[in-house]
Every structure is written in C-alpha cells, then in structure tokens.
Design an enzyme around this catalytic site. Structure first.
Site, PDB file in Angstrom:
ATOM      1  N   HIS A   1     -40.625  46.819 -41.640  1.00 55.47           N
ATOM      2  CA  HIS A   1     -41.713  47.314 -42.480  1.00 55.47           C
ATOM      3  C   HIS A   1     -42.720  46.242 -42.849  1.00 55.47           C
ATOM      4  O   HIS A   1     -43.887  46.540 -43.056  1.00 55.47           O
ATOM      5  CB  HIS A   1     -41.156  48.056 -43.691  1.00 55.47           C
ATOM      6  CG  HIS A   1     -40.695  49.403 -43.281  1.00 55.47           C
ATOM      7  ND1 HIS A   1     -39.460  49.596 -42.712  1.00 55.47           N
ATOM      8  CD2 HIS A   1     -41.333  50.584 -43.236  1.00 55.47           C
ATOM      9  CE1 HIS A   1     -39.355  50.860 -42.377  1.00 55.47           C
ATOM     10  NE2 HIS A   1     -40.468  51.499 -42.676  1.00 55.47           N
TER      11      HIS A   1
ATOM     12  N   GLU B   1     -36.947  61.991 -34.845  1.00 54.85           N
ATOM     13  CA  GLU B   1     -36.664  60.553 -34.727  1.00 54.85           C
ATOM     14  C   GLU B   1     -35.176  60.265 -34.609  1.00 54.85           C
ATOM     15  O   GLU B   1     -34.759  59.115 -34.661  1.00 54.85           O
ATOM     16  CB  GLU B   1     -37.272  59.788 -35.915  1.00 54.85           C
ATOM     17  CG  GLU B   1     -36.849  60.293 -37.272  1.00 54.85           C
ATOM     18  CD  GLU B   1     -37.488  59.531 -38.437  1.00 54.85           C
ATOM     19  OE1 GLU B   1     -37.990  58.419 -38.229  1.00 54.85           O
ATOM     20  OE2 GLU B   1     -37.461  60.059 -39.561  1.00 54.85           O
TER      21      GLU B   1
ATOM     22  N   ARG C   1     -45.269  62.480 -45.684  1.00 50.08           N
ATOM     23  CA  ARG C   1     -43.830  62.517 -45.444  1.00 50.08           C
ATOM     24  C   ARG C   1     -43.094  62.398 -46.768  1.00 50.08           C
ATOM     25  O   ARG C   1     -43.420  61.525 -47.579  1.00 50.08           O
ATOM     26  CB  ARG C   1     -43.445  61.343 -44.532  1.00 50.08           C
ATOM     27  CG  ARG C   1     -41.963  61.260 -44.271  1.00 50.08           C
ATOM     28  CD  ARG C   1     -41.654  60.212 -43.249  1.00 50.08           C
ATOM     29  NE  ARG C   1     -41.704  58.876 -43.802  1.00 50.08           N
ATOM     30  CZ  ARG C   1     -41.504  57.788 -43.067  1.00 50.08           C
ATOM     31  NH1 ARG C   1     -41.275  57.885 -41.772  1.00 50.08           N
ATOM     32  NH2 ARG C   1     -41.537  56.604 -43.623  1.00 50.08           N
TER      33      ARG C   1
ATOM     34  N   ARG D   1     -46.509  57.263 -45.647  1.00 49.79           N
ATOM     35  CA  ARG D   1     -45.134  56.858 -45.993  1.00 49.79           C
ATOM     36  C   ARG D   1     -45.033  56.785 -47.514  1.00 49.79           C
ATOM     37  O   ARG D   1     -45.325  55.746 -48.110  1.00 49.79           O
ATOM     38  CB  ARG D   1     -44.826  55.480 -45.409  1.00 49.79           C
ATOM     39  CG  ARG D   1     -44.645  55.436 -43.911  1.00 49.79           C
ATOM     40  CD  ARG D   1     -44.208  54.031 -43.490  1.00 49.79           C
ATOM     41  NE  ARG D   1     -43.692  53.993 -42.148  1.00 49.79           N
ATOM     42  CZ  ARG D   1     -44.415  53.697 -41.053  1.00 49.79           C
ATOM     43  NH1 ARG D   1     -45.689  53.425 -41.169  1.00 49.79           N
ATOM     44  NH2 ARG D   1     -43.851  53.680 -39.865  1.00 49.79           N
TER      45      ARG D   1
ATOM     46  N   ASN E   1     -40.026  54.599 -33.759  1.00 48.69           N
ATOM     47  CA  ASN E   1     -39.345  53.416 -34.297  1.00 48.69           C
ATOM     48  C   ASN E   1     -37.866  53.727 -34.472  1.00 48.69           C
ATOM     49  O   ASN E   1     -36.997  52.941 -34.103  1.00 48.69           O
ATOM     50  CB  ASN E   1     -39.932  53.010 -35.652  1.00 48.69           C
ATOM     51  CG  ASN E   1     -41.422  52.815 -35.592  1.00 48.69           C
ATOM     52  OD1 ASN E   1     -41.980  52.664 -34.514  1.00 48.69           O
ATOM     53  ND2 ASN E   1     -42.079  52.827 -36.730  1.00 48.69           N
ATOM     54  N   ASP E   2     -37.601  54.877 -35.065  1.00 48.78           N
ATOM     55  CA  ASP E   2     -36.203  55.269 -35.248  1.00 48.78           C
ATOM     56  C   ASP E   2     -35.629  55.939 -34.005  1.00 48.78           C
ATOM     57  O   ASP E   2     -34.466  55.734 -33.677  1.00 48.78           O
ATOM     58  CB  ASP E   2     -36.067  56.202 -36.451  1.00 48.78           C
ATOM     59  CG  ASP E   2     -36.008  55.409 -37.752  1.00 48.78           C
ATOM     60  OD1 ASP E   2     -35.303  54.386 -37.774  1.00 48.78           O
ATOM     61  OD2 ASP E   2     -36.680  55.805 -38.714  1.00 48.78           O
TER      62      ASP E   2
ATOM     63  N   CYS F   1     -45.955  59.217 -34.654  1.00 53.55           N
ATOM     64  CA  CYS F   1     -46.387  58.283 -35.691  1.00 53.55           C
ATOM     65  C   CYS F   1     -45.603  56.985 -35.642  1.00 53.55           C
ATOM     66  O   CYS F   1     -45.772  56.121 -36.493  1.00 53.55           O
ATOM     67  CB  CYS F   1     -46.302  58.925 -37.071  1.00 53.55           C
ATOM     68  SG  CYS F   1     -44.661  59.516 -37.463  1.00 53.55           S
TER      69      CYS F   1
ATOM     70  N   ARG G   1     -33.057  48.522 -35.329  1.00 53.97           N
ATOM     71  CA  ARG G   1     -34.445  48.170 -35.026  1.00 53.97           C
ATOM     72  C   ARG G   1     -34.861  46.803 -35.525  1.00 53.97           C
ATOM     73  O   ARG G   1     -35.891  46.267 -35.120  1.00 53.97           O
ATOM     74  CB  ARG G   1     -35.395  49.246 -35.552  1.00 53.97           C
ATOM     75  CG  ARG G   1     -35.430  49.391 -37.053  1.00 53.97           C
ATOM     76  CD  ARG G   1     -36.046  50.713 -37.452  1.00 53.97           C
ATOM     77  NE  ARG G   1     -37.369  50.573 -38.041  1.00 53.97           N
ATOM     78  CZ  ARG G   1     -38.064  51.578 -38.548  1.00 53.97           C
ATOM     79  NH1 ARG G   1     -37.594  52.817 -38.490  1.00 53.97           N
ATOM     80  NH2 ARG G   1     -39.239  51.398 -39.071  1.00 53.97           N
TER      81      ARG G   1
HETATM   82  C1  PEP Z   1     -40.519  56.023 -37.096  1.00 50.75           C
HETATM   83  O1  PEP Z   1     -39.303  55.977 -37.285  1.00 50.75           O
HETATM   84  O2  PEP Z   1     -41.055  55.941 -35.967  1.00 50.75           O
HETATM   85  C2  PEP Z   1     -41.430  56.165 -38.253  1.00 50.75           C
HETATM   86  C3  PEP Z   1     -42.710  56.361 -38.081  1.00 50.75           C
HETATM   87  O3  PEP Z   1     -40.887  56.059 -39.489  1.00 50.75           O
HETATM   88  P1  PEP Z   1     -40.478  54.682 -40.219  1.00 50.75           P
HETATM   89  O4  PEP Z   1     -40.995  53.545 -39.385  1.00 50.75           O
HETATM   90  O5  PEP Z   1     -41.101  54.721 -41.577  1.00 50.75           O
HETATM   91  O6  PEP Z   1     -38.995  54.779 -40.246  1.00 50.75           O
HETATM   92 MG    MG Z   2     -38.479  56.616 -39.169  1.00 46.60          MG
END
Ligand code: PEP
Ligand code: MG
Length: 572
Positions: A187, A430, A330, A294, A453-454, A501, A464
C-alpha cells in the site's frame, strides 16, 4: 548503484532522511560509574520531556487539543517520580546501562497495565511502551523523524513504510522514497504512485549504507538508486528527470479525448483514490470517474473510527466533485496488511487469508458495516455512487451484503432520507474462488472489478508483499491470465460491466491483452490515466486478438512477458 523494485515512476534527486521505526535492540551492558550513568539518564529524560512538550504543542496547533492530550499524558508519566526513581535505582543497584534499566522498569509497568480490564489502563500500557522507546532513542542517539515536517527536497529512506506513515507524507517536500522491504502492490507503493512520488522498494541492505543528508537519486521507473553519485551520474539523471517531466507534459494532449480504440470500442479510464482530496488529481488528469475508492484510508491515521456523518461527507464530496461520473466506492477492506489499531483486531496468523474485508464487515455489522452502508446510500443522492464489495469468496457473502443494503434502504425510506434507489452493487473479483464462480456471481451483481493485486496473490499462493517469492508474483503468469480472461468473458456473457482496479490495469504490457479480452473499464492511479488512454486510442481490439491468442499460448511467465515487451516496443 543499488537495485530495487520500481514502485512509482519518475526520477527524484534529493537528500536522504532516514525514518527508523525498527524495534530497538536493548542489551544489558554493565557500567563503570553508576553516577555518570544516572546523570546520562537524567539528561535523556530532560530531552524526552522537552521533545514531548514540543510535540504536544505542535499537535494542539496543527491537529487539535484532543490529540495533544495524549502527549500531555506522556509528560505526566515521564515526570512521575516513582517511575524515574525506580529506573535510577535499577541503574544503581544492578550497575546496568540506562537503556536496559528503562527497558526493565517500563516493561514491568506496561505489563501490569496491560493485564488490567479497563481500556484506559490498557492504553496506559501503550503509552508506557511509547515513552520507553522515546527515552531509549534519545540515549542511543536515534532521532525520530517527524515525516510531516521533513524539508523540501527530501528522499525518504525507511526499512518499510506502513500505510499510515505514508499517509502522513507531504508530497510537496518528499521527492523520492526508498525502502528495504515492500513490493509493487504494497500500500505504500500504491500511495507513492497516487502522490506521484518516485519510489523504489525492496532495496536490500540499503539502510546500512546510507546516512541522513546523503545525496540520493531514485529512479522509480527502473528501480535504480544511487547514493552520493559522481558528477557525471548526477548530471545524467538531472537530464533524465527533465526528459521525464517533458514527456509527462506531452501526454496533456489526451486530456478531453474519449478513450476509444481505433476500431471504435468505447472504454473507460477511471481512477483509484484513497481520500476525497485525491479527486483533484482525477479531474486534473481527466479521469472518467472513480473505479475504486479505497475507503479504508478514511479509517487510517486517526485515533477513532470515522462516524457515519464523516463518511457521508467524504463520499458526498467525491460524488459531487465528479458531477455524475461513476464513483465506485468499495466498502471497508481492512485486515491483511492494513491494520487499524483502535479497532481492537487481534493479529491473524495468516492475515491475507484471515479476518479481512467483507468477512470482518459481516461480523461487525452494527459498529462498522451498517453505518458505512447508510453513509454510502445517503451520499448516493448526490451523484453516481456504486457500491463494491471486496474479497468475496462465496455467494452467501454477496447475498448477505445485498440484503443489508436493502434493509438500510428500507430504514432510509422510513425516515424519508433520499438516496439512489437504483444504486448499482458490484464485487471485486480478486480471489480464486470468485474467479471460478464468475459465471454464477455475474448473475447476482451489477458489475465486476478485477483486483489483480490480490487475484495474483491468491492464484499463485504468493504473499503480495514477500520479496523472496516475488518471482512468482506476476499478472503475466499464464494461470493469472487465464483467470482474468475467464472473469472478463463471464461478465461479457452476462452483459454486466467489467473493470479492473488492480495495478495491472495501467501496465502498458497488459493493456493490449485486456482490450482484446473485452475489459470495459480500466482503473488506476490518476497519474497513469493519460498514458493508458494514449495506448487505448492507438490500439484496435480487432487487431489485438491475434496478440492475445499468441500470449495465451505460452506456458511460462517469462515467455508471455518477453512477447508482450517486444510487442509494446514494436508499437512505439
Ligand atoms: C486488488 O487487490 O487488486 C485491489 C485493487 O485491492 P487492494 O490493492 O486494495 O487489495
Ligand atoms: Mg484487493
């Protein structure tokens, strides 16, 4: 030269400021003169008291009297003769260094406080540990850097930055970030991109080689970092920085242009935001909406949960500023690497597989989920708000969340409070489970947004943020690509909107594949919007089919990446 992971593009040149939040190692050292050691302790105590006084004053002026009270509480502890007397006795009686005496005495008190039932006493334990480390830092000569007040032209250097530390950064002053830990989608990296601060993460062993005030070059595009560079390197990078800024300038021509491919496919390029103020950047870069707000960032960097009204104001501000453009908000996604101290969450053994996001919200309906849904629905009267549920793994979660939304609507109806009755409800896709069930889930919701990302983390069973296994963490892995392609085609078949996203949505090597697969919406850091729109405007979905087919024929990540890299080069 040091090499790390390129986490936020651009070139930063400035002076290093080391932010050291690592745990201190306190050793039991014997001292020769106990009198001198007591004197050393008294001096350190005096300095800690005056620093605390300054902090309290600054907090009162810049934040508020309430926050300053915490520091006044610390002053009282520091000036408690019983505590200081015991530390001095410990030095005298055991002939140990002051750091160690402080460690022993303060820990003893903190443990007593922590064992008490009252929340106030438990807070005392935290305060006790806090003053303990502050005194020890003074003794060890380790300065605590106040991130918010670092001077202009600073390169922030840290072992790791927590999301709330990053949230305190003033982007006018910080020209670059280097961390030893973290990954592209941690993050802090995401926030660095949002603030357009060049950042390189995962630079192993960097802290032992760099000192406060060293001249540092951060190349956030390649992942290269230089400390005290020679004149030629410094000049070369100053030139590159200017070139980078010039290219950025050239992208301005894509402001106001629709995101339409050469063969006439209308796509949407929208933004990821974390706070209402981020909307200004979305407008500056001509985002066609917000694809991911977020909301957890509204809950971070503060000492208590934002109230329903505070949330309502934040959501309403964003909806109004975007004047009818879609704003996908979200619902709270905490847990995982996003911790919020005041929520009283216990640490999970496997945070990314644990009590997180929708799991937590459905378990804490009364104090967390209902107020958030009410705030969202109330704000929906002022713009085009859509609700998105994170980290869904099974249909029951969707149904339960939707039932709660319906209950909240009925409550607002009874009270005569306006909201958008047709508000769209979608999910983040995700998890591996959601991907496999995408055909079923698509019939249950209004839209999908793929969180790569997830999705990459859960598909590859690869944390990750764990650098040691980052070679596995690639959206170009054929398994992840297959998952993405499947999710998009399930949404297309069901006739619902499908966006992305996760960070992959703005990757120039990924965008051609996503266009070919049939993605409708690309959501990213505002700063990446124009570059992505340029790619879309210069692409033809029809022509990209063959590229996607070829990319999907490979069995390894490397083959896909090599092929896409060559393809992107051939288009330049
Ligand atoms: C993701 O997981 O791709 C996402 C956009 O959410 P975050 O990065 O906040 O987990
Ligand atoms: Mg995520």
């Amino acid at each position: 030269m040091y090499k790390g992971t390129n986490a936020s593009a651009g070139i930063g040149i400035g002076k290093a400021a080391i932010v050291e939040e690592a745990e201190l190692i306190i050793e039991q050292k014997a001292v020769v003169s106990v009198e001198a050691e007591v004197e050393r302790f008294r001096k350190a105590l005096e300095k800690t008291v005056s620093e605390t006084e300054r902090l309290a004053k600054e907090l009162a002026e810049n934040v508020g009297e309430k926050e300053a009270e915490i520091m006044q509480g610390h002053m009282m502890l520091l000036m408690d003769p019983m505590l200081t007397g015991e530390i001095e006795s410990s030095v005298k009686n055991s002939s140990v260094c002051a750091e160690y005496a402080i460690e022993q005495v303060c820990n003893m008190y903190a443990d007593v406080f922590a064992g008490m039932d009252s929340e106030m006493m438990q807070q005392r334990a935290t305060d006790m540990r806090d003053i303990k480390t502050r005194m020890q830092r003074v003794l060890l000569g380790i300065e605590t850097v106040d991130i918010a007040s670092l001077p202009q032209g600073t390169i922030l250097v840290a072992k790791d930055l927590t999301p709330s530390m990053t949230a305190g950064i003033n982007p006018k002053n910080i020209v670059g970030i280097v961390t030893e830990l973290g990954g592209k989608t941690s993050h802090s990296a995401i926030l660095a991109r949002a603030m357009e601060i060049p950042a390189v993460v995962a630079v192993t062993g960097f802290l032992k080689d760099v000192k406060d005030g060293d001249e540092v070059i951060v190349d956030g595009s390649t992942g290269n970092v230089y400390v005290n560079p020679d004149a030629a390197t410094a000049a070369e990078y100053a030139g590159r920085r200017d070139q980078y800024l010039k290219e950025k300038e050239e992208l301005q021509q894509y402001i106001g242009k629709p995101s339409v491919t050469k063969d006439g496919v209308h796509l949407e390029v929208v933004a990821n935001i974390g706070k209402p103020e981020d909307v200004e950047k979305v407008l500056e870069y001509d985002g066609e909406g917000v694809g991911l707000f977020r909301t957890e960032f509204l809950f971070m960097d503060r000492s208590a949960m934002p109230t329903e009204d505070e949330q309502y104001e934040a959501y309403k501000t964003v909806a109004e500023r975007l004047a009818g453009k879609p704003v996908i908000i979200r619902t709270l996604d905490i847990g995982g690497d996003k911790e919020i101290p005041y929520m009283g969450l216990t640490k999970d053994e496997n945070p990314f597989l644990g009590y997180r996001a929708i799991r937590l919200c459905l378990d804490r309906k009364d104090d967390i989920y209902r107020p958030q849904l009410r705030a969202l629905l109330r704000a929906s009267a002022y713009g085009n708000i859509r609700i998105m549920i994170p980290m869904v793994t099974c249909i029951d979660e969707i149904r339960e969340a939707k039932a709660l939304i319906e209950e909240t609507k009925a409550e607002l109806d009874r009270k005569g409070i306006p909201y958008n009755k047709d508000i769209q409800v979608g999910i983040m896709v995700e998890t591996a489970a959601a991907s496999l069930m995408a055909d079923v889930f698509a019939k249950e919701v209004d839209f999908f947004s793929i969180g790569t990302n997830d999705l990459t983390q859960y598909t590859m069973s690869c944390d990750r943020s764990n650098e040691r296994i980052s070679y596995l963490y690639s959206t170009f892995n054929p398994a992840v690509l297959r998952s993405i392609q499947r999710i998009i085609s399930c949404a297309n078949e069901a006739g619902i909107m499908v966006g992305m996203c996760g960070e992959a949505a703005s990757d120039p090597m990924m965008i051609p594949l996503l266009i070919a697969f049939g993605l409708n919406e690309f959501s990213m850091s505002a700063s990446a919007i124009l570059q992505s729109r340029r790619i879309i405007c210069n692409s033809s979905r029809e022509e990209l089919q063959a590229v996607a087919e070829k990319a999907m024929s490979f069995a390894t990540t490397k083959e896909v990446e090599d092929y896409m890299r060559e393809f992107v080069k051939s288009q330049a």
